[in-house]
Design an enzyme around this catalytic site. Structure first.
Site, PDB file in Angstrom:
ATOM      1  N   GLU A   1     -44.172  83.305 -23.170  1.00 32.67           N
ATOM      2  CA  GLU A   1     -45.066  82.273 -22.632  1.00 32.67           C
ATOM      3  C   GLU A   1     -46.531  82.687 -22.691  1.00 32.67           C
ATOM      4  O   GLU A   1     -47.367  82.148 -21.964  1.00 32.67           O
ATOM      5  CB  GLU A   1     -44.663  81.952 -21.191  1.00 32.67           C
ATOM      6  CG  GLU A   1     -43.252  81.416 -21.067  1.00 32.67           C
ATOM      7  CD  GLU A   1     -42.842  81.203 -19.623  1.00 32.67           C
ATOM      8  OE1 GLU A   1     -43.425  80.326 -18.968  1.00 32.67           O
ATOM      9  OE2 GLU A   1     -41.957  81.930 -19.146  1.00 32.67           O
TER      10      GLU A   1
ATOM     11  N   ASP B   1     -37.696  72.882  -9.313  1.00 33.06           N
ATOM     12  CA  ASP B   1     -37.181  71.909 -10.269  1.00 33.06           C
ATOM     13  C   ASP B   1     -35.817  71.411  -9.791  1.00 33.06           C
ATOM     14  O   ASP B   1     -34.931  72.213  -9.477  1.00 33.06           O
ATOM     15  CB  ASP B   1     -37.034  72.544 -11.654  1.00 33.06           C
ATOM     16  CG  ASP B   1     -38.369  73.071 -12.189  1.00 33.06           C
ATOM     17  OD1 ASP B   1     -39.421  72.656 -11.666  1.00 33.06           O
ATOM     18  OD2 ASP B   1     -38.345  73.902 -13.110  1.00 33.06           O
TER      19      ASP B   1
ATOM     20  N   SER C   1     -40.195  78.379 -18.343  1.00 29.04           N
ATOM     21  CA  SER C   1     -40.705  77.305 -19.217  1.00 29.04           C
ATOM     22  C   SER C   1     -39.664  76.774 -20.189  1.00 29.04           C
ATOM     23  O   SER C   1     -39.992  76.318 -21.287  1.00 29.04           O
ATOM     24  CB  SER C   1     -41.940  77.787 -19.994  1.00 29.04           C
ATOM     25  OG  SER C   1     -43.025  77.970 -19.126  1.00 29.04           O
TER      26      SER C   1
ATOM     27  N   ASN D   1     -40.037  78.075  -9.583  1.00 29.63           N
ATOM     28  CA  ASN D   1     -41.048  78.751 -10.391  1.00 29.63           C
ATOM     29  C   ASN D   1     -42.074  79.360  -9.445  1.00 29.63           C
ATOM     30  O   ASN D   1     -42.825  78.644  -8.783  1.00 29.63           O
ATOM     31  CB  ASN D   1     -41.724  77.761 -11.334  1.00 29.63           C
ATOM     32  CG  ASN D   1     -40.755  77.168 -12.334  1.00 29.63           C
ATOM     33  OD1 ASN D   1     -40.601  77.675 -13.423  1.00 29.63           O
ATOM     34  ND2 ASN D   1     -40.082  76.097 -11.943  1.00 29.63           N
TER      35      ASN D   1
ATOM     36  N   GLY E   1     -47.386  76.747 -13.896  1.00 31.34           N
ATOM     37  CA  GLY E   1     -48.524  76.636 -14.789  1.00 31.34           C
ATOM     38  C   GLY E   1     -49.698  75.897 -14.168  1.00 31.34           C
ATOM     39  O   GLY E   1     -49.549  75.095 -13.239  1.00 31.34           O
TER      40      GLY E   1
END
Length: 302
Positions: A15, A247, A141, A265, A269
């Site tokens: 990533e 998620d 990701s 996460n 991001g």
């Protein structure tokens, strides 16, 4: 005392490119707000760079392995440099999907049926009825994720090359993709993602136009609140601090809708297409304010 802020970005994971985008956005926001901030493209010489530059705090904009899994966090602890996001243990737990699943189950959170299997065993046949999802043990990701449906020509040796000796297999959950941002001890809000491909993969996450973002997620009021509750509970189950993103799958294909926790996460991001800044902006928190809050949260208990 004026803080000297090092933004850690790039790194050695799959990533890397996304991390560079996150790091540049954070740097731009910090400079716009008058902070003394500089970037470090993280490599094997990170410890020496930190000793030389002597930052008072680090904004960890790394994603994936060696940046999100407790590794860099451990180095920063030894150097006694405060840093954003979760600590060593929560980062390691969140990155290792099978361990995170066990903690979610112990906390009473719903997860999809799943198992860890040796990758070479998949050549003998399906480990569970199709459709199912194959995930790397410790990537983010959606790197390396494969969906296996009826009729798919699935070749484990070729399709899963490079994923490690073991993989996580989970039952595919139909329905909708919902993501919740948590900021400290507050679940901020939920967004629904409708990818234009088969699922919300790496390309859909970081390519303009590959997915529709519905903010706030168009859920019944009680289900929206349940999504927030599950995300905060998952954040706490791993011992996270700062900002995280949970998620979820929302299966509304049957007579009774139900959520499933997929993962947390611990370093979501901060790119132009990222979900946490989008959710924060909807609730009146600008990108710059979010970045500053994360720095204040990083330094408040150290």
């Amino acid at each position: 005392m004026t803080r000297r802020i090092a933004v850690l970005m790039g790194g050695l994971s799959a990533e890397r490119e996304v991390s560079l985008v996150t790091g540049r956005a954070v740097l731009e926001a910090l400079h716009a707000r008058g902070h003394d901030a500089f970037g470090i493209d993280v490599g094997a010489d990170l410890c020496e760079r930190l000793r030389k530059e002597a930052p008072t705090i680090c904004f960890n904009a790394l994603h994936g392995r060696w940046g999100e899994d407790g590794t860099v966090q451990g180095m920063l602890e030894i150097l006694r440099i405060p840093y954003t996001h979760s600590g060593v243990l929560a980062s390691a737990l969140g990155m290792h999907k099978p361990t995170a699943r066990r903690l979610f189950v112990e906390a009473g959170l719903p997860v999809a049926d799943g198992m860890v299997v040796r990758r070479d065993k998949l050549t003998s046949g399906d480990p569970m009825p199709r459709p199912y999802v194959v995930k790397p043990i410790n990537e983010g990701s959606s790197v390396g994720v494969r969906l296996v449906f009826q009729g798919d020509n699935f070749d484990p040796a070729a399709d899963l090359a490079g994923l490690g000796a073991e993989v996580l297999i989970e039952r595919y959950i139909p329905g909708r993709e919902v993501h919740v941002a948590v900021m400290g001890e507050r679940a901020l809000g939920a967004v629904e993602i409708r990818p234009k491909g088969r699922f919300y993969d790496y390309e859909a996450k970081y390519t303009e136009g590959r997915a529709d973002h519905l903010m706030p997620a168009p859920l019944p009021a009680e289900d929206y609140q349940e999504a927030l509750r599950l995300a905060l509970a998952a954040h706490r189950a791993l011992g996270c601090r700062g900002v995280s993103r949970t998620d979820l799958r929302y299966d509304d294909t049957g007579t009774r809708a139900r959520f499933y926790v997929l993962e947390v996460n611990t370093q979501p991001g901060m790119t132009p297409l990222s979900l946490v800044p989008e959710i924060a902006a909807y609730h009146g928190i600008s990108f710059g304010e979010l970045v500053e809050w994360m720095l204040e949260d990083a330094g408040c208990d150290r």
